[in-house]
Design a protein around this motif. Structure first.
Motif, short mmCIF file in Angstrom:
data_model
loop_
_atom_site.label_atom_id
_atom_site.label_comp_id
_atom_site.label_asym_id
_atom_site.label_seq_id
_atom_site.Cartn_x
_atom_site.Cartn_y
_atom_site.Cartn_z
N GLY A 16 4.12 6.61 1.13
CA GLY A 16 4.19 6.27 2.56
C GLY A 16 5.56 6.90 3.13
O GLY A 16 5.49 7.00 4.44
N ILE A 19 4.16 11.37 2.97
CA ILE A 19 3.29 11.79 3.79
C ILE A 19 3.87 12.19 5.46
O ILE A 19 3.69 13.26 5.83
N ARG A 246 -1.80 13.05 8.51
CA ARG A 246 -2.66 14.23 7.73
C ARG A 246 -3.90 14.47 8.60
O ARG A 246 -4.44 13.45 9.18
N GLY A 279 -3.61 0.62 0.89
CA GLY A 279 -2.30 1.48 0.80
C GLY A 279 -2.14 2.06 -0.56
O GLY A 279 -2.80 1.94 -1.54
N SER A 280 -0.87 2.50 -0.79
CA SER A 280 -0.77 2.83 -2.14
C SER A 280 -0.19 2.08 -3.09
O SER A 280 -0.19 2.28 -4.39
N TRP A 351 -7.61 4.98 -6.12
CA TRP A 351 -7.28 5.89 -5.03
C TRP A 351 -8.40 6.75 -4.52
O TRP A 351 -9.15 7.17 -4.85
N ALA A 352 -8.68 6.93 -2.94
CA ALA A 352 -9.54 7.65 -2.48
C ALA A 352 -8.85 8.52 -1.38
O ALA A 352 -7.67 8.11 -0.90
N GLN A 354 -8.51 8.88 1.78
CA GLN A 354 -8.51 7.82 2.97
C GLN A 354 -8.57 8.81 4.33
O GLN A 354 -9.40 8.31 5.05
N HIS A 369 -4.14 -2.68 5.06
CA HIS A 369 -3.05 -3.43 4.73
C HIS A 369 -1.89 -3.22 5.86
O HIS A 369 -0.94 -3.73 5.80
N GLY A 371 -0.24 -0.51 6.37
CA GLY A 371 0.87 0.21 6.24
C GLY A 371 0.82 1.29 7.49
O GLY A 371 -0.17 1.51 8.10
N TRP A 372 2.18 1.84 7.94
CA TRP A 372 1.93 2.39 9.27
C TRP A 372 1.22 3.79 9.28
O TRP A 372 0.54 4.17 10.14
N ASN A 373 1.16 4.40 8.09
CA ASN A 373 0.39 5.78 8.11
C ASN A 373 -0.88 5.06 8.26
O ASN A 373 -1.77 5.81 8.88
N SER A 374 -1.28 4.40 7.63
CA SER A 374 -2.87 3.85 7.50
C SER A 374 -3.26 3.57 8.89
O SER A 374 -4.23 3.82 9.54
N GLU A 377 -3.46 6.60 10.96
CA GLU A 377 -4.60 7.30 10.52
C GLU A 377 -6.20 6.83 11.27
O GLU A 377 -7.07 7.29 11.49
N TYR A 391 2.83 -6.54 2.25
CA TYR A 391 4.26 -6.26 2.15
C TYR A 391 4.77 -5.60 2.97
O TYR A 391 4.48 -5.14 4.16
N GLN A 394 4.63 -5.09 7.26
CA GLN A 394 3.17 -5.21 7.68
C GLN A 394 2.76 -6.26 8.28
O GLN A 394 1.58 -6.30 9.16
N1 UDP Z 1 -3.60 6.56 0.77
C1 UDP Z 1 -4.73 7.48 0.42
N2 UDP Z 1 -5.54 6.87 -0.58
C2 UDP Z 1 -5.72 5.50 -1.08
C3 UDP Z 1 -4.45 4.90 -0.69
C4 UDP Z 1 -3.70 5.59 0.14
O1 UDP Z 1 -4.90 8.63 0.70
O2 UDP Z 1 -6.46 5.43 -1.84
C5 UDP Z 1 -2.80 7.34 1.64
C6 UDP Z 1 -2.97 6.72 3.18
O3 UDP Z 1 -4.09 7.78 3.80
C7 UDP Z 1 -1.51 6.73 3.72
C8 UDP Z 1 -0.74 6.44 2.61
O4 UDP Z 1 -1.43 6.98 1.36
O5 UDP Z 1 -1.27 8.05 4.46
C9 UDP Z 1 -0.27 4.98 2.44
O6 UDP Z 1 0.69 5.26 3.56
P1 UDP Z 1 0.94 3.61 4.30
O7 UDP Z 1 2.26 3.75 5.21
O8 UDP Z 1 -0.31 3.30 5.12
O9 UDP Z 1 1.11 2.32 3.24
P2 UDP Z 1 1.90 2.30 1.74
O10 UDP Z 1 1.34 3.07 1.00
O11 UDP Z 1 3.32 3.19 2.34
O12 UDP Z 1 2.38 0.89 1.91
#
Ligand code: UDP
Length: 474
Positions: A16, A19, A246, A279-280, A351-352, A354, A369, A371-374, A377, A391, A394
Motif C-alpha cells: 500500500g 505502489i 497503476r 487488500g494486501s 493474491w490476484a 487486481q 476493504h 484501502g486508498w489504492n484500491s 483503482e 483496518y 478505512q
Molecule cells: N493488490 C493486488 N492484489 C491483491 C490484493 C491487493 O494487486 O490480491 C494491490 C491493490 O491493487 C492495491 C494494493 O495491493 O494497489 C493494496 O493497497 P490498498 O491501499 O488498497 O490497501 P492495503 O493493502 O494497503 O490495505
C-alpha cells in the motif's frame, strides 16, 4: 546551466506504500523531467513487494536503493500494531537512509519526499538544504484528522470511541467516534503516540502531496487554505496530485497475466462480475467467511473472490504472513461451495492481479476493504463499490465513498460491529449489480472517473500541482 531536478523518495514497507510511491516516481520522470531515486525499506515479509520492486526496474525508469532493515526484534512486542511496527522500522532505518542519501557516489537530490511513516527523516532535507515534502498517499479528510490529532489529544478526554459527540475538525466533515482510524482506538497504545507524533511532524515539511484530485474533496482542500480553518494547523501548501494508480498490464507483480482467470473473464457478459478482495493485509474470521460465501452464492451473481485463510486474531493478519499462494480454500470455505459455484465464480487464493481485473469490461462491482489504492483503482476504472472497511483509516474511506461521494453501498450494520449475515451480503451485491440504485451509483462513479482523468491531463489541476512541486528548489 540548470541541472535536471532529482527527487529522493523514502518509502516505508508494504504494498500500500510502495505502489503509490512507484507511481509518483513514474509521473515525475515521465511528465515532469525529474530523475528519481526511491529508497525502499525492506520488511522481507512480502513476496509481492519484492516482485513489484523487481518489475519496477525492468525497464528501469528510476534508481531503487533497497535499505535492509536492521534487527528490531528487541525493540518491539511481537504483537505490536502495524503502525507501531512501521514507526519503529522507519526510526531505526534513519542512519542507513542518511548514509545512502549522502553517499559521495549517489546523485545529490534537489527534493526530498518521505511517505507518512518517514516524517522523522524530514530533517535530512534540512541537512541537504533541499525542500522536503510528505506524500500522504491518501485523502484530504484523513490528512485533516492526522494533523488535527495533536489538538484533539489536548481537547478530548477519554477514549475517542467513547465520545457521544462526533469529532469536529475545522472546515471538514465530522468524524464519528466509531470511524476514527486504528491508532486512535486506544490512547494507551504505542501506535497512538506514534500517530500523534506523525500528525505534529507533517506540517513541518515544506508541502504535502495527496493522492487525490482537486474536484474529489474541494471543501476539505479549501479548508487547508483558510487560516481560520485547517490553515491554522497546516501553513504549508497541500498539493492534490492524483489519482496515481497503476495501469493495467503492469498490475501483476510477476508481470504475467493469469491465463485461466482472464480466459474466464473474457467469456462473461459486460459488467456482470463482482470482484471481492480485501487488500494486501485483509482477513476475515471463519464465521464471516462462511457468511460471505453464502451471501455471494445466494446473490446469484458472477464473482471473483481473493481468499485468505480465516483468522480470529486480527483483520490485517495477512500483513504478518509471507503471502504464499499455496493454501487450499476448500479447507475453510463451506462444504460444497466451490463445486456449487463452479460455473459462476472463481476463487483465487491469497493474491490476484487486481488492476488488470478491475479494468476488465466484465467487472461490474468491487467488494473492497477501501484501502486508498484500491479505492482509486476502482474509481479510475468506473467500478462501483461495496465498502467493507477492516483496518487503518478505512472506516473513514468507507463513509466518504458511500455517504459523501455516493459511489458505494455499505452494510446496515458495519463489519467491525460483528458478523454481517449472508442475507445482507446478498442484498448489497444485488443492489450494486442488478438494481436501479446500482445504475445511479455506476453513473456517479463514471462521473468521478472522468474528472480524475481530466485532472491528470497536461495543464489540469493534478498535473499543475506536481509541476509546482517539481520546480521548487531552494
Ligand atoms: N493488490 C493486488 N492484489 C491483491 C490484493 C491487493 O494487486 O490480491 C494491490 C491493490 O491493487 C492495491 C494494493 O495491493 O494497489 C493494496 O493497497 P490498498 O491501499 O488498497 O490497501 P492495503 O493493502 O494497503 O490495505
Amino acid at each position: 546551466m540548470i541541472s535536471q531536478p532529482h527527487a529522493a523518495i523514502l518509502c516505508s514497507p508494504g504494498m500500500g506504500h510502495l505502489i503509490p510511491v512507484i507511481e509518483l516516481a513514474k509521473r515525475l520522470v515521465n511528465h515532469h523531467n525529474v530523475t528519481v531515486t526511491i529508497f525502499a525499506v525492506q520488511s522481507n515479509t512480502s513476496r509481492a513487494e519484492s516482485e513489484l520492486l523487481k518489475a519496477a526496474t525492468s525497464p528501469k525508469f528510476c534508481d531503487i536503493i533497497e535499505l535492509p532493515l536492521p534487527d528490531i526484534s528487541g525493540l518491539l512486542d511481537p504483537d505490536a500494531a502495524i503502525v507501531t511496527k512501521l514507526s519503529v522500522m522507519m526510526r531505526e532505518i534513519r542512519p542507513a537512509f542518511r548514509s545512502a542519501i549522502l553517499a559521495e557516489d549517489s546523485p545529490r537530490p534537489s527534493i526530498l519526499i518521505v511517505d507518512l511513516f518517514g516524517t522523522e527523516s524530514l530533517p535530512i532535507g534540512d541537512e541537504l538544504g533541499v525542500p522536503k515534502y510528505v506524500y500522504v498517499a491518501c485523502n484530504a479528510w484523513f490528512l485533516a484528522l492526522t494533523v488535527y490529532v495533536p489538538i484533539l489529544d489536548k481537547e478530548v478526554e477519554g477514549e475517542y470511541v467513547d465520545q457521544t459527540e462526533p469529532l469536529k475538525i475545522r472546515g471538514c466533515s465530522l468524524v464519528q467516534p466509531e470511524e476514527v482510524c486504528d491508532p486512535m482506538l486506544n490512547r494507551a497504545d504505542q501506535q497512538y503516540l506514534e500517530y500523534v507524533r506523525i500528525g505534529g511532524e507533517i506540517p513541518r515539511s515544506d508541502g504535502i502531496l495527496l493522492n487525490i484530485w482537486k474536484d474529489l474533496q474541494p471543501k476539505t482542500l479549501d479548508a487547508f487554505k483558510d487560516e481560520s480553518l485547517l490553515g491554522r494547523v497546516v501553513k504549508v501548501p497541500v498539493y492534490p496530485i492524483g489519482p496515481l494508480t497503476r495501469s493495467a498490464q503492469s498490475a501483476s507483480p510477476t508481470g504475467l497475466r493469469d491465463g485461466d482467470l482472464f480466459n474466464w473473464l473474457d467469456k462473461q457478459p459486460s459488467e456482470s462480475v463482482i470482484f471481492v478482495s480485501l487488500g494486501s493485509g485483509g482477513t476475515l474470521t471463519y464465521e464471516q467467511m462462511t457468511e460471505m460465501a453464502w451471501g455471494l452464492e445466494l446473490s446469484q451473481q458472477r464473482f471473483i473472490w481473493v481468499v485468505r485463510p480465516p483468522t480470529s486474531k486480527r483483520t490485517d493478519a495477512a500483513f504478518f504472513t509471507s503471502g504464499k499462494g499455496d493454501d487450499d480454500p476448500s479447507s475453510y470455505l463451506p462444504e460444497g461451495f466451490l463445486t456449487r459455484t463452479r460455473d459462476i465464480g472463481l476463487v483465487v487464493p491469497i493474491w490476484a492481479p487486481q488492476v488488470d481485473i478491475l479494468s476488465h469490461p466484465s467487472i461490474g462491482g468491487f467488494f473492497s476493504h477501501c484501502g486508498w489504492n484500491s479505492t482509486l483503482e476502482s474509481i479510475i476504472n468506473g467500478v462501483p463499490m461495496i465498502v467493507w472497511p477492516l483496518y487503518a483509516e478505512q472506516r473513514m474511506n468507507a463513509t466518504l465513498l458511500s455517504d459523501e461521494l455516493g459511489v458505494a453501498v455499505r452494510s446496515k450494520v458495519p463489519p467491525w460491529k460483528g458478523v454481517v449475515e449472508r442475507e445482507e451480503i446478498k442484498r448489497m451485491v444485488r443492489k450494486i449489480m442488478v438494481e436501479e440504485d446500482g445504475i445511479a451509483i455506476r453513473g456517479k462513479v463514471n462521473e468521478l472517473k472522468l474528472s480524475a482523468v481530466k485532472a491528470l491531463s497536461q495543464g489540469d489541476s493534478s498535473y499543475n500541482a506536481l509541476s509546482q512541486v517539481a520546480s521548487t528548489t531552494k
